[in-house]
Design a protein around this motif. Structure first.
Motif, PDB file in Angstrom:
ATOM      1  N   LYS A  97       0.102 -11.577 -16.201  1.00  0.00           N
ATOM      2  CA  LYS A  97      -1.005 -10.640 -16.399  1.00  0.00           C
ATOM      3  C   LYS A  97      -1.025 -10.094 -17.821  1.00  0.00           C
ATOM      4  O   LYS A  97      -2.088  -9.873 -18.406  1.00  0.00           O
ATOM      5  N   LYS A 142       1.061  -5.991  -5.708  1.00  0.00           N
ATOM      6  CA  LYS A 142       0.171  -5.929  -6.872  1.00  0.00           C
ATOM      7  C   LYS A 142       0.238  -4.562  -7.558  1.00  0.00           C
ATOM      8  O   LYS A 142       0.102  -4.473  -8.784  1.00  0.00           O
ATOM      9  N   ASP A 143       0.448  -3.519  -6.774  1.00  0.00           N
ATOM     10  CA  ASP A 143       0.562  -2.184  -7.361  1.00  0.00           C
ATOM     11  C   ASP A 143       1.835  -2.074  -8.202  1.00  0.00           C
ATOM     12  O   ASP A 143       1.826  -1.464  -9.281  1.00  0.00           O
ATOM     13  N   THR A 163       1.241  -3.745 -11.408  1.00  0.00           N
ATOM     14  CA  THR A 163       0.459  -2.867 -12.283  1.00  0.00           C
ATOM     15  C   THR A 163       1.356  -1.894 -13.028  1.00  0.00           C
ATOM     16  O   THR A 163       1.191  -1.666 -14.236  1.00  0.00           O
ATOM     17  N   TYR A 164       2.328  -1.306 -12.311  1.00  0.00           N
ATOM     18  CA  TYR A 164       3.256  -0.366 -12.950  1.00  0.00           C
ATOM     19  C   TYR A 164       4.085  -1.071 -14.016  1.00  0.00           C
ATOM     20  O   TYR A 164       4.311  -0.519 -15.102  1.00  0.00           O
ATOM     21  N   TYR A 221      -3.566   0.684 -17.572  1.00  0.00           N
ATOM     22  CA  TYR A 221      -2.802   0.268 -16.393  1.00  0.00           C
ATOM     23  C   TYR A 221      -2.142   1.455 -15.702  1.00  0.00           C
ATOM     24  O   TYR A 221      -1.996   1.443 -14.476  1.00  0.00           O
ATOM     25  N   ARG A 253      -4.722   2.802 -13.483  1.00  0.00           N
ATOM     26  CA  ARG A 253      -4.799   1.983 -12.268  1.00  0.00           C
ATOM     27  C   ARG A 253      -3.648   2.304 -11.323  1.00  0.00           C
ATOM     28  O   ARG A 253      -3.816   2.332 -10.100  1.00  0.00           O
ATOM     29  N   TRP A 254      -2.475   2.525 -11.897  1.00  0.00           N
ATOM     30  CA  TRP A 254      -1.306   2.861 -11.086  1.00  0.00           C
ATOM     31  C   TRP A 254      -1.505   4.183 -10.363  1.00  0.00           C
ATOM     32  O   TRP A 254      -1.181   4.302  -9.171  1.00  0.00           O
TER      33      TRP A 254
END
Length: 218
Positions: free
Chosen positions: A14, A153-154, A157-158, A176, A179-180
């Motif tokens: 990513k 997925k979370d 993200t972190y 990000y 998002r987290w």
């Protein structure tokens, strides 16, 4: 369950950092642990069940090491009722015999121990403890994470947010992290909804129901 190697591969892909030696395995072990801990503490996403056995004439038993909170305790297949020490006092104040043994029906919590009343009179009966846990710190790329798969997925993200910050890419890192933050709030809502509770900050206690019980003192 996801593994650290899968999370790392997803995060590197990513962030377009596959094979980049600037990020090492220990970085990801630490980041995964941080993410799992936040999800565990905020949303109680790690649910476990432990088994031990009773010891005759022993009232106090230790919590499981990683447990943050106890949801339910069963003794020899029967649910025990949570009780405060005040309730325990109200029942035992009428008798000087507080060491009577038998089959426990209630428990109290104190200093990471649970206390059974009455005191068990039989050894080797199964005690099941249902808990909300903290995660283990991972040290193997193929070990399973403690957090359920749908939070993978979370956690990625972190990791990406922190990778960007380490790389000096603060704008992407902040995106990000935003998002987290949303992911954590979503986890709180989902866990609350899955337990049928009224709000995200309160875990429904199966023992908070009208109860009548007897200590069965002998």
């Amino acid at each position: 369950m996801a593994t650290p190697s899968q999370v790392q591969a997803d995060a590197r892909r990513k962030y377009n950092a596959t094979g980049d030696t600037f990020f090492v395995d220990d970085d990801f072990y630490d980041l995964i642990y941080e993410a799992e801990t936040i999800l565990a503490e905020e949303a109680l996403v790690i649910e476990k069940m432990y088994e031990s056995t009773s010891v005759a004439n022993q009232r106090a038993y230790a919590w499981p090491t990683l447990a943050m909170a106890i949801k339910r305790i069963e003794y020899d297949g029967s649910k025990l009722i949570y009780s405060t020490f005040r309730q325990d006092d109200q029942e035992t104040i009428s008798t000087t015999d507080t060491t009577s043994s038998g089959t426990p029906t209630i428990y109290q919590l104190w200093e990471r121990n649970f206390y059974l009343r009455v005191i068990p009179d039989t050894s080797a009966l199964v005690i099941k403890v249902f808990t909300y846990d903290r995660p283990n710190l991972q040290s193997s790329p193929t070990s399973n994470l403690d957090t359920p798969e749908h939070y993978r997925k979370d956690i990625v993200t972190y990791c990406v947010a922190n990778m960007a910050m380490k790389d000096g890419n603060t704008a992407v890192g902040q995106q990000y992290f935003n998002r987290w933050d949303l992911a954590v709030k979503r986890a709180i809502r989902w866990q609350a909804k899955s337990r049928g509770v009224d709000g995200p900050k309160r875990v429904k206690n199966v023992d908070e129901l009208p109860q009548s019980y007897s200590y069965g003192l002998i």
